[in-house]
Design a protein around this motif. Structure first.
Motif, short mmCIF file in Angstrom:
data_model
loop_
_atom_site.label_atom_id
_atom_site.label_comp_id
_atom_site.label_asym_id
_atom_site.label_seq_id
_atom_site.Cartn_x
_atom_site.Cartn_y
_atom_site.Cartn_z
N ALA A 94 97.52 43.08 60.28
CA ALA A 94 98.43 42.07 59.73
C ALA A 94 99.79 42.14 60.43
CB ALA A 94 98.59 42.26 58.23
N THR A 95 100.26 43.34 60.72
CA THR A 95 101.53 43.50 61.44
C THR A 95 101.44 42.88 62.82
OG1 THR A 95 102.02 45.53 60.22
CG2 THR A 95 103.24 45.18 62.26
N GLY A 96 100.30 43.02 63.47
CA GLY A 96 100.09 42.37 64.76
C GLY A 96 100.24 40.86 64.65
N TRP A 97 99.70 40.27 63.60
CA TRP A 97 99.86 38.82 63.40
C TRP A 97 101.32 38.48 63.14
CZ3 TRP A 97 96.90 35.01 64.77
CH2 TRP A 97 95.53 35.22 64.92
N GLY A 98 102.01 39.28 62.33
CA GLY A 98 103.42 39.03 62.06
C GLY A 98 104.25 39.04 63.33
N LEU A 99 103.95 39.98 64.23
CA LEU A 99 104.67 40.03 65.51
C LEU A 99 104.35 38.84 66.39
CD1 LEU A 99 104.44 43.80 66.47
CD2 LEU A 99 106.43 42.51 65.66
N LEU A 100 103.10 38.43 66.37
CA LEU A 100 102.73 37.25 67.16
C LEU A 100 103.46 36.01 66.65
CD1 LEU A 100 101.01 36.09 69.45
CD2 LEU A 100 99.26 35.60 67.73
N PHE A 101 103.55 35.87 65.34
CA PHE A 101 104.29 34.72 64.78
C PHE A 101 105.74 34.75 65.26
CE2 PHE A 101 101.34 35.10 60.87
CZ PHE A 101 100.30 34.50 61.55
N ALA A 102 106.34 35.94 65.28
CA ALA A 102 107.72 36.07 65.75
C ALA A 102 107.82 35.77 67.24
CB ALA A 102 108.26 37.46 65.45
N ALA A 103 106.82 36.20 68.00
CA ALA A 103 106.86 36.02 69.45
C ALA A 103 106.74 34.55 69.86
CB ALA A 103 105.75 36.83 70.11
N VAL A 104 106.03 33.75 69.09
CA VAL A 104 105.85 32.34 69.46
C VAL A 104 106.88 31.42 68.81
CG1 VAL A 104 103.38 32.63 69.88
CG2 VAL A 104 104.17 31.85 67.63
N SER A 105 107.72 31.96 67.95
CA SER A 105 108.70 31.15 67.23
C SER A 105 110.05 31.18 67.92
CB SER A 105 108.85 31.65 65.80
OG SER A 105 107.63 31.55 65.12
N GLY A 177 95.51 45.89 68.29
CA GLY A 177 95.84 46.20 69.68
C GLY A 177 96.04 44.95 70.52
N LEU A 178 95.13 43.98 70.38
CA LEU A 178 95.25 42.75 71.15
C LEU A 178 96.50 41.95 70.76
CD1 LEU A 178 91.52 41.56 71.15
CD2 LEU A 178 92.82 42.50 73.08
N LEU A 179 96.78 41.88 69.47
CA LEU A 179 97.94 41.13 69.01
C LEU A 179 99.25 41.79 69.42
CD1 LEU A 179 96.63 40.07 65.51
CD2 LEU A 179 97.01 38.58 67.48
N PHE A 180 99.30 43.13 69.34
CA PHE A 180 100.50 43.84 69.78
C PHE A 180 100.73 43.60 71.27
CE2 PHE A 180 99.92 46.61 65.97
CZ PHE A 180 101.18 46.45 65.43
N ALA A 181 99.68 43.71 72.08
CA ALA A 181 99.82 43.50 73.53
C ALA A 181 100.26 42.08 73.84
CB ALA A 181 98.49 43.82 74.22
N LEU A 182 99.64 41.10 73.21
CA LEU A 182 100.02 39.71 73.43
C LEU A 182 101.47 39.45 73.00
CD1 LEU A 182 99.27 36.85 74.27
CD2 LEU A 182 98.29 36.51 71.98
N SER A 183 101.87 40.04 71.89
CA SER A 183 103.26 39.87 71.41
C SER A 183 104.26 40.45 72.40
CB SER A 183 103.44 40.53 70.04
OG SER A 183 102.61 39.91 69.09
N VAL A 184 103.95 41.61 72.96
CA VAL A 184 104.84 42.24 73.94
C VAL A 184 104.99 41.33 75.16
CG1 VAL A 184 105.01 44.15 75.59
CG2 VAL A 184 104.46 44.61 73.20
N VAL A 185 103.88 40.78 75.64
CA VAL A 185 103.93 39.89 76.80
C VAL A 185 104.79 38.66 76.49
CG1 VAL A 185 102.53 38.31 78.21
CG2 VAL A 185 101.74 40.65 77.78
N LEU A 186 104.60 38.07 75.31
CA LEU A 186 105.36 36.88 74.94
C LEU A 186 106.84 37.18 74.76
CD1 LEU A 186 102.81 35.20 72.52
CD2 LEU A 186 103.40 34.48 74.83
N PHE A 187 107.17 38.31 74.14
CA PHE A 187 108.58 38.69 73.97
C PHE A 187 109.22 38.94 75.32
CE2 PHE A 187 107.92 39.96 69.38
CZ PHE A 187 108.89 39.12 68.87
N ARG A 188 108.52 39.58 76.23
CA ARG A 188 109.07 39.84 77.57
C ARG A 188 109.32 38.56 78.33
NH1 ARG A 188 105.96 45.26 79.68
NH2 ARG A 188 107.18 46.70 78.41
N ARG A 189 108.42 37.61 78.22
CA ARG A 189 108.59 36.31 78.89
C ARG A 189 109.83 35.61 78.36
NH1 ARG A 189 102.68 33.58 79.48
NH2 ARG A 189 101.98 34.91 81.17
#
Length: 192
Positions: A94-105, A177-189
């Motif tokens: 769930a935390t991975g999803w929360g980070l992804l939401f933050a990364a795309v917003s 793991g997948l969501l954390f990795a994707l979030s890191v990539v999006l935040f870095r971009r």
């Protein structure tokens, strides 16, 4: 109650981690994040601490709901060691999803909107409100941590063992793991 309680606990878990992801953008918007970056603490340590706090908040909330329903209503959840591992796994995913939401917003309000919509959609897809039958919804629901965790909770409540829910645990960890990795990539971009 044995069906509704796990579904509601997972629904509220998604809400909590969405708000945690929102706080990341709120701190950035308020300038708090930039001030904290002037300290000798590395950005990785700061983000790690923030994410760990979001995870702990979600884990605490869902744990209180599980313990409360046990004490107040006598709900039988199953083997407590398996429940503890499942709670940690669900909170991570769930935390991975929360980070992804933050990364795309773009802003905190958008995270709140996306998080609220996803919370309800994940609840519907996972069967938190009504059981999910066979068909396309059953397949699509597998993208939600709610579904994997709800199936595991129901298995444990019905005399299942830790071995029975290991595929669910593995799916939740893989999702995290997948969501954390994707979030890191999006935040870095976004930072570039």
């Amino acid at each position: 109650l044995a069906f509704i309680a796990p579904g509601m606990a997972l629904l509220f878990l998604m809400y909590t981690v969405s708000l945690g992801g929102r706080s990341i953008l709120q701190e950035r918007q308020d300038g708090t994040w930039q001030r904290v970056l002037t300290t000798p603490t590395s950005a990785l340590e700061l983000v790690g601490g923030k994410v760990f706090g979001i995870f702990l908040s979600g884990l605490a909330q869902v744990s209180v709901l599980v313990i409360g329903s046990t004490l107040l209503f006598g709900l039988r959840w199953g083997d407590w060691r398996a429940i503890a591992l499942l709670l940690v796994s669900a909170a991570l995913a769930a935390t991975g999803w929360g980070l992804l939401f933050a990364a795309v917003s773009r802003d905190p309000g958008q995270v709140a909107s996306i998080g609220s919509a996803a919370m309800l959609l994940f609840g519907l897809l996972s069967g938190a409100f009504v059981p999910v039958g066979a068909g396309i919804i059953n397949i699509v629901s597998r993208i939600t941590p709610n579904r994997w965790a709800l199936d595991a909770f129901l298995s444990l409540g019905g005399s299942g063992t830790l071995v029975d829910i290991l595929p669910n645990i593995a799916a939740l960890w893989l999702m995290a793991g997948l969501l954390f990795a994707l979030s890191v990539v999006l935040f870095r971009r976004r930072a570039a």
